[in-house]
Design an enzyme around this catalytic site. Structure first.
Site, PDB file in Angstrom:
ATOM      1  N   ASP A 180       0.817  -1.208   0.000  1.00 43.18           N
ATOM      2  CA  ASP A 180       0.000   0.000   0.000  1.00 43.18           C
ATOM      3  C   ASP A 180       0.852   1.260   0.000  1.00 43.18           C
ATOM      4  OD1 ASP A 180       0.964  -0.291   2.586  1.00 43.18           O
ATOM      5  OD2 ASP A 180      -0.982  -0.776   3.442  1.00 43.18           O
ATOM      6  N   ASN A 192      -7.425  -2.296  14.026  1.00 39.43           N
ATOM      7  CA  ASN A 192      -8.803  -2.514  13.573  1.00 39.43           C
ATOM      8  C   ASN A 192      -8.925  -3.767  12.696  1.00 39.43           C
ATOM      9  OD1 ASN A 192      -7.543  -1.731  11.266  1.00 39.43           O
ATOM     10  ND2 ASN A 192      -8.682   0.165  10.978  1.00 39.43           N
ATOM     11  N   HIS A 241      -7.108  -4.420   9.994  1.00 42.61           N
ATOM     12  CA  HIS A 241      -6.797  -4.267   8.576  1.00 42.61           C
ATOM     13  C   HIS A 241      -5.530  -5.023   8.195  1.00 42.61           C
ATOM     14  CE1 HIS A 241      -4.319  -0.217   8.955  1.00 42.61           C
ATOM     15  NE2 HIS A 241      -3.561  -1.263   9.199  1.00 42.61           N
ATOM     16  N   GLU A 272      -9.432  -1.806   4.999  1.00 44.98           N
ATOM     17  CA  GLU A 272     -10.036  -1.380   6.256  1.00 44.98           C
ATOM     18  C   GLU A 272     -11.301  -2.190   6.553  1.00 44.98           C
ATOM     19  OE1 GLU A 272      -8.066   0.216   7.864  1.00 44.98           O
ATOM     20  OE2 GLU A 272      -7.659   2.256   7.206  1.00 44.98           O
TER      21      GLU A 272
HETATM   22  P1  PGA Z   1       2.382  -1.187  12.586  1.00 42.11           P
HETATM   23  O1  PGA Z   1       1.208  -1.157  11.544  1.00 42.11           O
HETATM   24  O2  PGA Z   1       3.322  -2.237  12.111  1.00 42.11           O
HETATM   25  O3  PGA Z   1       3.015   0.169  12.529  1.00 42.11           O
HETATM   26  O4  PGA Z   1       1.788  -1.512  13.906  1.00 42.11           O
HETATM   27  C1  PGA Z   1       0.716  -2.365  11.072  1.00 42.11           C
HETATM   28  C2  PGA Z   1      -0.462  -2.138  10.166  1.00 42.11           C
HETATM   29  O5  PGA Z   1      -1.189  -1.156  10.366  1.00 42.11           O
HETATM   30  O6  PGA Z   1      -0.677  -2.948   9.257  1.00 42.11           O
END
Ligand code: PGA
Length: 259
Positions: A81, A152, A154, A159
């Site tokens: 992404d 959440n 994702h 999302e």
């Molecule tokens: P993070 O994010 O590794 O910074 O916790 C993970 C994600 O949102 O996929």
């Protein structure tokens, strides 16, 4: 490894006492794939992730390159992404992240690196997304997808509410995702509202999927997506239905996992 242990009944869950050891395990899995593809004269097609979670994996891959001569000459990568819009030289862009945390330290060929294009105009996004999917398919799909997880649920920027059939597309970022990025951007207003993300289907079709979750702040969602119902409201829950998934957690992230 001495301070690792495997869940006694669930073979696709690896628990590590320390985050660093979980990261080293994941890096070794990636290195093993690269080496076996090298031996066959083939590309290793990697789906890569950004965020805090994979930093230790990338550190270990850089060490393997520097100290153990691991070459990335046969690696083709596709990032999950990128914020939209964002300039590649913005230090919050995933383009910048990947360069700083991995690419500038290893011997990947620049042409083999694919990161969703955050500067294409609104009228060319859907064509860009289609081309991104086609490019992944042209290499025979992803051999290995590395995933983190959002609080959440994702994966990538898929999302809550994302369709399990989704492909690469423009998405609206969830409030939790934007709040989690606030500190990095300096203020909530500066966090983009949108992103380009590969789809849940794109991820699900990878031949191997490694989901890495580290730290206590991931423990609640990990229990939900691992033990709870499969629901679009927690997109990572779809991974339960896929045989090629391995979950790699540190002790903290596994704290609330019910047996
Ligand atoms: P993070 O994010 O590794 O910074 O916790 C993970 C994600 O949102 O996929």
């Amino acid at each position: 490894m001495q301070n690792t242990y495997k869940h006694s009944t669930i073979s696709n869950l690896m628990l590590f006492k320390q985050a660093e050891h979980a990261s080293v395990f994941v890096a070794q899995e990636i290195a093993n794939l690269i080496l076996s593809k090298q031996a066959q004269g083939e590309f290793a097609v990697l789906g890569l992730a950004t965020g805090n979670t994979p930093k230790g994996v990338y550190r270990e891959l850089i060490r393997l390159h520097r100290e153990e001569n691991l070459s990335f000459g046969n690696v083709v990568s596709f990032n999950l992404d990128e914020y939209y819009p964002i300039e590649p030289d913005n230090d919050q862009s995933y383009f910048y992240f990947m360069r700083e945390h991995l690419f500038k330290h290893i011997d990947m060929k620049p042409d083999n690196i694919h990161i969703p294009h955050a500067t294409c105009g609104a009228d060319s996004i859907s064509q860009f997304c289609k081309d991104f999917e086609d490019k992944i398919a042209s290499f025979g799909g992803l051999d290995l997808q590395l995933l983190g997880i959002g609080r959440n649920g994702h994966i990538g920027f898929n999302e809550p509410g994302s369709s399990f059939d989704s492909k690469t597309r423009l998405v609206n970022l969830h409030d939790v995702t934007r709040a989690d990025a606030e500190a990095d951007f300096g203020s909530l207003e500066q966090v983009p509202q949108q992103a380009i993300s590969v789809g849940v289907q794109t991820i699900s079709q990878a031949k191997k999927i490694l989901l890495l979750a580290l730290g206590e702040r991931k423990s609640k969602i990990m229990n939900k997506v691992f033990n709870g119902e499969i629901t679009r409201e927690a997109p990572a829950s779809i991974l339960q239905s896929l045989p090629q998934v391995q979950y790699i957690l540190d002790h903290e992230a596994a704290k609330r996992m019910q047996p």
